[in-house]
Design an enzyme around this catalytic site. Structure first.
Site, mmCIF file in Angstrom:
data_model
loop_
_atom_site.group_PDB
_atom_site.id
_atom_site.type_symbol
_atom_site.label_atom_id
_atom_site.label_comp_id
_atom_site.label_asym_id
_atom_site.label_seq_id
_atom_site.Cartn_x
_atom_site.Cartn_y
_atom_site.Cartn_z
ATOM 1 N N LYS B 171 66.725 27.153 27.907
ATOM 2 C CA LYS B 171 67.240 26.251 28.643
ATOM 3 C C LYS B 171 68.534 25.495 28.003
ATOM 4 O O LYS B 171 69.758 25.223 28.770
ATOM 5 C CB LYS B 171 66.384 24.990 28.967
ATOM 6 C CG LYS B 171 66.741 23.893 29.626
ATOM 7 C CD LYS B 171 67.241 23.814 31.113
ATOM 8 C CE LYS B 171 67.530 22.606 31.771
ATOM 9 N NZ LYS B 171 66.678 21.996 32.051
ATOM 10 N N LYS B 239 72.796 14.319 26.028
ATOM 11 C CA LYS B 239 71.319 14.624 25.271
ATOM 12 C C LYS B 239 71.403 16.146 25.282
ATOM 13 O O LYS B 239 70.798 16.422 24.052
ATOM 14 C CB LYS B 239 70.040 13.978 26.041
ATOM 15 C CG LYS B 239 68.827 14.052 25.640
ATOM 16 C CD LYS B 239 67.719 13.958 26.447
ATOM 17 C CE LYS B 239 67.599 15.172 27.288
ATOM 18 N NZ LYS B 239 66.447 15.612 28.198
#
Lengths: 293, 293, 293, 293
Positions: B171, B239
């Site tokens: 991911k 992030k």
């Protein structure tokens, strides 16, 4: 059906000519190396001995060559396209050159009573064959409307973007993304690989995800199964990156990711990979990651 | 039909829960702010007072929260998921955290006789609603096979990539591309714009071209029509970029375009745009190009 | 003359201690590996068995260790510096850690009636031996004035920059330049080399020019004559780059050249060069340029 | 004492001419704008009406102009330097142009029985006035030995680097460092500033540290006290960066920090700062950091 001419019968130009023939148009063609056009002659294309002769024979003449120098060669001089243009004729250049070069040609055409459009394409040979090629059009809108049906025979997406030179600018703005996208893609792929995910699996998952542009779907797997002949090699890609960076300086647009990615093409050349498909930047990045690709 | 639990009923988690309900499953849910779950209760979802209670009620419990800290909060402690797990139960985390954090959780689950998978998704709320979400699965393959039918109720593309933590790595490897792709896209867009092509036209042509990834088609137009609430804002994007860069250092993968693009998120924050959709990097680039976006 | 203590007698710390002894001060020292301090004991340094014992014996105690973890080890616990501090004592940390870590230590010292300063240095072992070391001071100004004469015995340039933690911030802000400067330097050097200028000549001319910082004069020739032991290796340099990038995110300062250059340290590590002097990025760049360095 | 000629009496050229006059040489000068040479005429310089007349009057003729176009203008044509060269004469170009352009001029000189050297300088007007200018020499070594004493009257560091064009390559390899160094310097400065250290303090400490190259000492403070007239502005700096990047492509040397830093000059131009000293990239970076410089 229209009476067309096509100069530059290479990988893309040849296939576009074939589509035009298949659509029922008459096409007179010219290519520096005649032998490469044999398959088109067999498909019904007529032959002319010079670019000028093509322009004389046709109502609408296309050119599609590799760079500005090649374009000047077929456009000017006693045997060039310009010499063959006449009242009411239309000249369409599909090459990727600088907007300034394109506008310079366009400025010489009206004196002949003719009109010029710049109509670069976005997509590969595969996109073309699947009937999905995208065309961008620069020049007078009325002239565009006139040739639109013929352009639609080449590909289904035809976008008018503005005056002469604007379509090649649009093309350049798109093409810089090819190189940046593929470099970022391989940063991710190497991360997955070195983290233990098999390369084939990582590639498949990434090409099934939201980041998978048509270009990535087509190009990224090249690293697994290198083609014999590259359709868009490192040198060609860098030519377009340099056009983009040059336009960026001219128009005062800083292009950090473009500038950085371009250096990886230089690295690819330094490693002897100039004639490989530009997806070979994978090898450059892999070497930086300590792998021996 | 399965007996499921879902913790973290935000933008994505809530909609996934709705799909699971629609598919006929029983779902017990928990969310820090209960009011946000009202629409799901009305759709038949059961409520539990703690993550532990969810895990006790369900055979398969999902979590989907914003970061590692939030995940630790719902996972551990007397009221956490772990405390509620038991023999034969399955725990599936859909959050994007570091592979190490994910593996750390996974290492604690077997002692309860349960199993854990990391199943992050690629795609947006829109992708989900169109039924096109892509799921990646990390953990034991046998456990994956067991829950596969339920995962297919969430999205049609379910890829097993490897052991625990591998799916979140996958991911992360995908997500770094979001930021690089959009930055390069806007470099091109600004080039077209400053060259005189209307922004709407340039955007349309680019999104019809070979570089138009599903993500770009969805995100890039945000600059024209800014949404009230960002679904993936600058802070969230950074992030993920930091996770990617951290993994790059851990696995020795240099990531030049990732590192460079990340600095533009810092710039966006410096300009007060932390809570805008990450497509707002257009504004940063436009300011560099002398425009007042 | 003052009654001093010094903890961390490595390459830099040991030599600083020697200077302090030479200046006539009493110094009680401690080092994890006592054998490395033998030469200092022979030069008159006293020995203490723990950091705490050093702080008890001295009026002013210095620490200089490699990172935050090592600093916490000598600072806290029953045998740490803090336990040995008392009314009127001064504690000076010369390590390069994050401003937050430094401030955290400083916040614990006043309860003992003591004071802390962060005093990192800029320069190498060579700079120190030539008597040219530059010191930055963070903490209360009055305390700084008190110890200034002693700091001047270490190096001739002592700059007060602000409160606790500000000096390490200053140090980080300087150190990021080391890596960027040397990378740019080698881009130029490789250009000269591949253009046919002998490497030695190019190096000499560049180090005689306006771009030759003291650091470049000292480090850049390392590629010609690799030292047996690196004084500031790739891992150490990356530690400082990461502190800089972390501070950049905290303070909202985008740092494009820092972020990009840092990736070349990752590449160096990927190529197995983690323990070489950071000047080894020459090899990374040379490989990108198709050379086999 | 020698019989010299000097063409291009601007900021640098004028001051070099003054040094040559002060050293006792005869100098015949030419400048496009004669009024700018008034102070030199008063100092004893002779005047000639054309570059050709200078070359006819002198044994050794220098040129120092802003770019390739200006160099071609004074070199060729009926009134140019080449037309005035003759047997045994020496022509020295001090401009920064591409190695190829320099070699092209050098190839035309032998037919006249004359010789050419390329002798670019590294350093600013200040460096020159302090008597510290560094000169690089390309061309035949014997010719260099012949003029060496005169070059030493200009600056104390004279380095022979190789054949024709090699010295301008060396100069380009040095100059790319100016832009990268100053950008990295300001990344650090902004970090210090936004962390609460006064800008003046941070600047002073950084310029006292191991990263302070002579160029940084001279240029970096420009942001505090902007000069009325820039001596090396954004446009001039970008000209040199583009030469470097062009050479990089020609010689297959990837230059990531050069390419990236160059985009900040484009940004400076986009913000209307083309004629400011290149230290103005501080403003670009400060804007990215959310400040209004």
């Amino acid at each position: 059906m229209a009476n067309l001419g096509f100069i530059g019968l290479g990988e893309m130009g040849g296939r576009i000519t074939k589509r035009l023939l298949d659509a029922g148009h008459t096409v007179t063609g010219y290519n520096r190396t005649k032998s490469k056009a044999q398959w088109l002659l067999e498909a019904g294309m007529r032959w002319a001995e010079t670019p000028r002769a093509v322009a004389e024979a046709a109502d609408i003449t296309f050119t599609m060559v590799t760079n500005t120098a090649a374009l000047h060669e077929v456009f000017g001089g006693p045997d060039g396209v310009l010499a063959g243009l006449g009242k009411g004729k239309i000249y369409i250049d599909m090459s990727t050159v600088s907007p300034a070069a394109s506008r310079h040609l366009a400025s010489q055409v009206p004196a002949k009573g003719a009109h010029m459009l710049d109509v670069p394409v976005s997509g590969s040979v595969i996109t073309l064959e699947q009937g999905n090629l995208s065309l961008m059009v620069g020049g007078e809108r009325a002239i565009f409307e006139q040739v639109k049906p013929i352009l639609l025979d080449i590909g289904p997406k035809v976008n008018y973007v503005g005056g002469n030179g604007q379509a090649v600018l649009m093309k350049i703005a798109i093409n810089l993304n090819l190189q940046v996208q593929i470099l970022a893609f391989y940063e991710g792929l190497l991360l997955a690989q070195k983290g233990g995910i098999p390369r084939e699996t990582a590639l498949e998952v990434m090409l099934n995800s939201a980041i998978a542009s048509p270009m990535l779907k087509y190009r990224a797997p090249f690293i697994l199964d290198k083609p014999d002949e590259a359709w868009f090699n490192v040198d060609m890609m860098q030519k377009d990156m340099l056009l983009a960076l040059e336009m960026g300086r001219e128009l005062d647009v800083p292009m950090p990711t473009t500038a950085l990615s371009n250096e990886f093409l230089t690295a690819a050349r330094a490693m002897g990979l100039a004639k490989e498909d530009f997806a070979i930047v994978y090898n450059v990045l892999a070497k930086l990651a300590g792998l021996d690709p």
